[in-house]
Design a protein around this motif. Structure first.
Motif, PDB file in Angstrom:
ATOM      1  N   ASP A 135      -3.301  10.905   7.698  1.00  0.00           N
ATOM      2  CA  ASP A 135      -4.372  11.693   8.295  1.00  0.00           C
ATOM      3  C   ASP A 135      -5.637  11.662   7.431  1.00  0.00           C
ATOM      4  O   ASP A 135      -6.352  12.655   7.316  1.00  0.00           O
ATOM      5  N   ASN A 136      -5.869  10.557   6.780  1.00  0.00           N
ATOM      6  CA  ASN A 136      -7.090  10.305   6.012  1.00  0.00           C
ATOM      7  C   ASN A 136      -7.241  11.137   4.745  1.00  0.00           C
ATOM      8  O   ASN A 136      -7.322  10.601   3.660  1.00  0.00           O
ATOM      9  N   TYR A 137      -7.306  12.469   4.855  1.00  0.00           N
ATOM     10  CA  TYR A 137      -7.666  13.262   3.679  1.00  0.00           C
ATOM     11  C   TYR A 137      -6.656  14.344   3.314  1.00  0.00           C
ATOM     12  O   TYR A 137      -6.720  14.894   2.220  1.00  0.00           O
ATOM     13  N   GLY A 138      -5.744  14.698   4.218  1.00  0.00           N
ATOM     14  CA  GLY A 138      -4.868  15.833   3.984  1.00  0.00           C
ATOM     15  C   GLY A 138      -3.946  15.670   2.802  1.00  0.00           C
ATOM     16  O   GLY A 138      -4.000  16.429   1.824  1.00  0.00           O
ATOM     17  N   ASP A 139      -3.072  14.661   2.856  1.00  0.00           N
ATOM     18  CA  ASP A 139      -2.081  14.485   1.796  1.00  0.00           C
ATOM     19  C   ASP A 139      -2.746  14.161   0.463  1.00  0.00           C
ATOM     20  O   ASP A 139      -2.399  14.724  -0.581  1.00  0.00           O
ATOM     21  N   ILE A 140      -3.717  13.269   0.481  1.00  0.00           N
ATOM     22  CA  ILE A 140      -4.370  12.891  -0.769  1.00  0.00           C
ATOM     23  C   ILE A 140      -5.220  14.048  -1.290  1.00  0.00           C
ATOM     24  O   ILE A 140      -5.380  14.219  -2.511  1.00  0.00           O
ATOM     25  N   GLY A 141      -5.747  14.874  -0.399  1.00  0.00           N
ATOM     26  CA  GLY A 141      -6.522  16.029  -0.836  1.00  0.00           C
ATOM     27  C   GLY A 141      -5.690  16.984  -1.665  1.00  0.00           C
ATOM     28  O   GLY A 141      -6.091  17.421  -2.756  1.00  0.00           O
ATOM     29  N   VAL A 142      -4.499  17.310  -1.177  1.00  0.00           N
ATOM     30  CA  VAL A 142      -3.592  18.197  -1.901  1.00  0.00           C
ATOM     31  C   VAL A 142      -3.144  17.540  -3.203  1.00  0.00           C
ATOM     32  O   VAL A 142      -3.144  18.161  -4.277  1.00  0.00           O
ATOM     33  N   THR A 143      -2.745  16.270  -3.121  1.00  0.00           N
ATOM     34  CA  THR A 143      -2.204  15.572  -4.288  1.00  0.00           C
ATOM     35  C   THR A 143      -3.243  15.427  -5.388  1.00  0.00           C
ATOM     36  O   THR A 143      -2.935  15.574  -6.577  1.00  0.00           O
ATOM     37  N   TRP A 144      -4.492  15.135  -5.012  1.00  0.00           N
ATOM     38  CA  TRP A 144      -5.555  14.983  -6.004  1.00  0.00           C
ATOM     39  C   TRP A 144      -5.849  16.316  -6.703  1.00  0.00           C
ATOM     40  O   TRP A 144      -6.051  16.368  -7.915  1.00  0.00           O
TER      41      TRP A 144
END
Length: 397
Positions: free
Chosen positions: A18-27
């Motif tokens: 979903d573009n930004y969701g998973d990487i947003g949390v992980t970052w």
């Protein structure tokens, strides 16, 4: 920056969904572990192009690079870089670990079992999605024995002291309070983002949603409202809902562009890094957010919001939405709680008339709702944040 005295190394693997969701949390997780806990973090990501939207200085062409003291490796198939195991291995949101990593884990497990003086396998953690559902308490921290003999722990973020807690940097709430105490901060941010014509007294609403006809209905309502409303919308899925009222094709819109529709002014937002997005949420009167990362950051903003949750099979997302709403509305006056829940449901179920009706009932000047939004972050953090709980969980493991 990571302390030079740090000796502990953790790896985090993230498959971008979903573009930004998973990487947003992980970052955010990686940054807090590195900056507050002085842990040496290597973050493996399979889609650096999407990642670069929230970390503009990232070069998607590089196999490895360092930002904010964190090593970011491109997760290729097969891996272009050698995995060097550390103390902890985090598998974000049940992403499937690379075969090379599994091979290393099995070798470590076999060697350590034969000789306990050998290196221990890392603590293997599957970081799960955030949920307010009651069953999370019973599943948080449970080990899962793999057929190989390796053990994986399931770590569930959540809103109670029996869960993994919530991602929140140690100084965040104080920084947000100081920001909101001076209206000039938000005006300076709007100017920095190229958002012109916004006055201090105007209603300002940020929109980061999936497609919903309820968004169109609300925009049409704001067109007719007596007070000027500014809707700050990035290029993407939210604008797809507004095609029928936009004078320009969505793909032709540019950052900084304004579209005036009666008393509604739509501003096309540029993509920002996470710190600027936080400040945007702090600066708006109301936020419409989606997914998990922006959903939680809207709560820390201490402003009223709508949560547009990601659609799941058999409408399971509505169960997750209801579980959170029950928790969030616990201390709201009953009639106000009823309207806020109904507004969120109407937005998620694309019930246009109901969305407009309940929007009018809660309105942006509703003092109890504003007071509740301000108190919620203090109650929700529940004394200990996710990163602190996670570090303690690893020590106990």
């Amino acid at each position: 920056m990571v302390s030079g005295s740090s000796t502990e190394h953790w790896d985090i693997f993230c498959a971008v969904v979903d573009n930004y969701g998973d990487i947003g949390v992980t970052w955010r997780l990686a940054k807090q572990l590195a900056n507050e806990k002085q842990i040496d973090i290597t973050l493996w990501v399979d889609d650096l192009n999407s990642f670069s939207h929230i970390l503009p200085q990232l070069d998607p062409q590089l196999t490895t690079q360092v930002h904010y003291g964190i090593t970011i490796n491109q997760w290729t198939v097969p891996l272009a870089l050698t995995y060097q195991p550390g103390a902890v291995l985090i598998e974000a949101f049940a992403c499937e670990l690379p075969d090379e990593v599994k091979t290393v884990l099995l070798k470590l497990h076999s060697d350590y079992k034969a000789d306990s003086s050998k290196q221990k396998p890392p603590v293997w953690i599957n970081l799960e999605y955030l949920s307010a559902e009651s069953w999370v308490e019973g599943c948080h921290g449970l080990p899962s024995m793999q057929p190989s003999g390796l053990k994986k722990h399931f770590y569930f973020p959540g809103f109670t002291d029996k869960t993994g807690g919530l991602l929140c940097e140690g100084a965040l709430l104080k920084q947000r309070e100081e920001w909101q105490n001076d209206p000039q901060n938000k005006m300076a941010l709007f100017a920095q983002l190229g958002l012109k014509g916004i006055e201090v007294q105007d209603n300002v609403i940020s929109v980061f949603s999936y497609e919903s006809s309820a968004l169109l209905a609300l925009c049409q309502h704001w067109q007719q409202s007596e007070q000027t409303t500014h809707a700050l919308i990035p290029k993407g899925r939210s604008l797809n809902s507004l095609r029928s009222i936009l004078p320009t094709q969505v793909d032709q819109l540019t950052s900084g562009e304004q579209i005036k529709l009666g008393n509604l002014i739509i501003h096309i937002l540029p993509m920002t890094d996470q710190e600027s997005y936080d400040k945007l949420l702090w600066s708006c009167d109301f936020n419409i957010v989606r997914g998990e990362d922006s959903f939680l950051r809207a709560q820390w903003a201490a402003k009223p919001f709508i949560w547009h949750i990601y659609v799941q099979e058999d409408d399971y997302h509505l169960i997750k939405l209801d579980a959170f709403m029950q928790l969030y509305c616990n201390n709201l006056p009953p009639e106000l709680a009823k309207s806020w829940k109904a507004l969120n449901l109407a937005f998620n179920q694309e019930q246009d008339t109901q969305a407009t009706q309940h929007w009018q009932q809660i309105n942006l000047a509703n003092l109890p709702l504003l007071q509740h939004a301000a108190q919620w972050p203090i109650d929700a953090i529940n004394d200990v944040d996710l990163v602190s709980r996670l570090v303690q969980f690893v020590k106990n493991s």
